[in-house]
Motif scaffolding. Structure first.
Motif, mmCIF file in Angstrom:
data_model
loop_
_atom_site.group_PDB
_atom_site.id
_atom_site.type_symbol
_atom_site.label_atom_id
_atom_site.label_comp_id
_atom_site.label_asym_id
_atom_site.label_seq_id
_atom_site.Cartn_x
_atom_site.Cartn_y
_atom_site.Cartn_z
ATOM 1 N N HIS A 23 49.366 -19.493 26.938
ATOM 2 C CA HIS A 23 48.566 -19.431 28.147
ATOM 3 C C HIS A 23 49.430 -19.865 29.320
ATOM 4 N N SER A 24 49.115 -19.379 30.500
ATOM 5 C CA SER A 24 49.891 -19.743 31.675
ATOM 6 C C SER A 24 49.430 -21.100 32.186
ATOM 7 N N GLN A 25 50.272 -21.744 32.937
ATOM 8 C CA GLN A 25 49.924 -23.026 33.540
ATOM 9 C C GLN A 25 48.750 -22.865 34.492
ATOM 10 N N ALA A 26 48.696 -21.757 35.217
ATOM 11 C CA ALA A 26 47.598 -21.531 36.159
ATOM 12 C C ALA A 26 46.247 -21.519 35.440
ATOM 13 N N GLN A 27 46.227 -21.013 34.219
ATOM 14 C CA GLN A 27 44.989 -20.969 33.455
ATOM 15 C C GLN A 27 44.517 -22.383 33.097
ATOM 16 N N LEU A 28 45.420 -23.220 32.672
ATOM 17 C CA LEU A 28 45.071 -24.610 32.372
ATOM 18 C C LEU A 28 44.638 -25.331 33.636
ATOM 19 N N HIS A 29 45.297 -25.044 34.743
ATOM 20 C CA HIS A 29 44.959 -25.675 36.012
ATOM 21 C C HIS A 29 43.513 -25.375 36.409
ATOM 22 N N LEU A 30 43.115 -24.116 36.279
ATOM 23 C CA LEU A 30 41.762 -23.730 36.674
ATOM 24 C C LEU A 30 40.711 -24.413 35.800
ATOM 25 N N ALA A 31 40.900 -24.413 34.524
ATOM 26 C CA ALA A 31 39.942 -25.063 33.618
ATOM 27 C C ALA A 31 39.848 -26.549 33.914
ATOM 28 N N THR A 32 40.980 -27.188 34.127
ATOM 29 C CA THR A 32 41.004 -28.617 34.428
ATOM 30 C C THR A 32 40.314 -28.900 35.752
ATOM 31 N N ALA A 33 40.615 -28.111 36.759
ATOM 32 C CA ALA A 33 40.007 -28.315 38.077
ATOM 33 C C ALA A 33 38.485 -28.203 38.001
ATOM 34 N N LEU A 49 36.202 -40.076 48.025
ATOM 35 C CA LEU A 49 37.200 -40.741 47.181
ATOM 36 C C LEU A 49 37.378 -40.011 45.851
ATOM 37 N N GLU A 50 36.282 -39.546 45.277
ATOM 38 C CA GLU A 50 36.356 -38.792 44.027
ATOM 39 C C GLU A 50 37.059 -37.454 44.236
ATOM 40 N N LEU A 51 36.714 -36.772 45.321
ATOM 41 C CA LEU A 51 37.359 -35.486 45.617
ATOM 42 C C LEU A 51 38.850 -35.673 45.879
ATOM 43 N N ASP A 52 39.201 -36.759 46.560
ATOM 44 C CA ASP A 52 40.623 -37.063 46.789
ATOM 45 C C ASP A 52 41.341 -37.316 45.463
ATOM 46 N N ALA A 57 45.094 -35.767 41.413
ATOM 47 C CA ALA A 57 45.331 -35.574 39.976
ATOM 48 C C ALA A 57 45.879 -34.182 39.700
ATOM 49 N N LEU A 58 45.283 -33.180 40.323
ATOM 50 C CA LEU A 58 45.752 -31.814 40.119
ATOM 51 C C LEU A 58 47.150 -31.623 40.693
ATOM 52 N N GLN A 59 47.354 -32.144 41.892
ATOM 53 C CA GLN A 59 48.649 -31.976 42.552
ATOM 54 C C GLN A 59 49.760 -32.690 41.776
ATOM 55 N N THR A 60 49.504 -33.897 41.344
ATOM 56 C CA THR A 60 50.501 -34.676 40.618
ATOM 57 C C THR A 60 50.740 -34.137 39.213
ATOM 58 N N THR A 61 49.666 -33.897 38.494
ATOM 59 C CA THR A 61 49.773 -33.451 37.111
ATOM 60 C C THR A 61 50.467 -32.105 36.991
ATOM 61 N N PHE A 62 50.168 -31.205 37.920
ATOM 62 C CA PHE A 62 50.675 -29.845 37.819
ATOM 63 C C PHE A 62 51.755 -29.499 38.833
ATOM 64 N N SER A 63 52.218 -30.490 39.600
ATOM 65 C CA SER A 63 53.276 -30.282 40.604
ATOM 66 C C SER A 63 52.940 -29.117 41.544
ATOM 67 N N GLU A 107 41.568 -37.563 29.987
ATOM 68 C CA GLU A 107 42.146 -38.669 30.758
ATOM 69 C C GLU A 107 41.941 -38.462 32.262
ATOM 70 N N LEU A 108 42.138 -37.255 32.724
ATOM 71 C CA LEU A 108 41.936 -36.972 34.152
ATOM 72 C C LEU A 108 40.463 -37.142 34.535
ATOM 73 N N MET A 109 39.570 -36.793 33.630
ATOM 74 C CA MET A 109 38.143 -36.996 33.899
ATOM 75 C C MET A 109 37.829 -38.485 34.040
ATOM 76 N N TRP A 110 38.439 -39.316 33.180
ATOM 77 C CA TRP A 110 38.267 -40.764 33.307
ATOM 78 C C TRP A 110 38.795 -41.252 34.655
ATOM 79 N N GLN A 111 39.920 -40.720 35.106
ATOM 80 C CA GLN A 111 40.485 -41.128 36.397
ATOM 81 C C GLN A 111 39.500 -40.852 37.528
ATOM 82 N N VAL A 112 38.877 -39.699 37.501
ATOM 83 C CA VAL A 112 37.886 -39.373 38.534
ATOM 84 C C VAL A 112 36.699 -40.331 38.437
ATOM 85 N N ALA A 113 36.241 -40.593 37.239
ATOM 86 C CA ALA A 113 35.097 -41.488 37.046
ATOM 87 C C ALA A 113 35.388 -42.889 37.578
ATOM 88 N N PHE A 114 36.604 -43.371 37.394
ATOM 89 C CA PHE A 114 36.959 -44.722 37.825
ATOM 90 C C PHE A 114 37.406 -44.801 39.286
#
Length: 151
Positions: A23-33, A49-52, A57-63, A107-114
């Motif tokens: 799968h392409s990275q873009a595909q994983l990015h969309l599902a994660t987002a 704050l959650e949206l930020d 998370a998306l910008q850092t994780t996926f460069s 893990e990224l979902m937990w980051q948003v929650a916290f």
């Protein structure tokens, strides 16, 4: 509506034609987002704050660049407006993503929650529900939670 959404995600999340089984990275990015944005909505109190946190998370994780991140969030937001079930996300992720990629989503979902320094019961319920639908083992859910708390 469900068929339309399913067709969209099949186009976006299925393995690439040039690399069947990959799968392409873009595909994983969309599902994660999409899943991260859903985290911001689950308690019916969408905070900047959650949206930020989702954006970072998306910008850092996926460069990603700022523009790429904004487009990804916009696309995921549009798809979530039509969503009636998590099935289109989780079933396709289960078919095409590794256990490590699934755990990273949790893990990224937990980051948003916290991100707002409080864990709402609806946020925790959604994380556990998605993690279970992705077949992430309990010990990995807990480990992802602890990593998110440290970040």
């Amino acid at each position: 509506m469900i068929k339309k959404l399913h067709q969209f995600f099949e186009r976006q999340l299925l393995p690439t034609e040039t690399h069947p089984g990959h799968h392409s990275q873009a595909q994983l990015h969309l599902a994660t987002a999409a899943l991260l944005l859903e985290m911001t909505r689950v308690d019916h109190d969408i905070q900047e704050l959650e949206l930020d946190t989702v954006t970072r998370a998306l910008q850092t994780t996926f460069s990603l660049t700022g523009e790429e991140t904004d487009e990804l969030v916009r696309l995921a937001d549009n798809e979530l407006k039509e969503m009636t079930s998590y099935f289109p996300f989780t079933s396709l992720i289960n078919k095409h993503y590794s256990p490590q990629e699934k755990t990273k989503i949790v893990e990224l979902m937990w980051q948003v929650a916290f991100s707002d320094d409080k864990l709402d019961k609806y946020e925790e319920h959604l994380i556990r529900k998605i993690a279970n639908l992705l077949y992430v083992p309990r010990e990995e859910i807990v480990a992802a939670k602890h990593r998110a708390l440290r970040s």
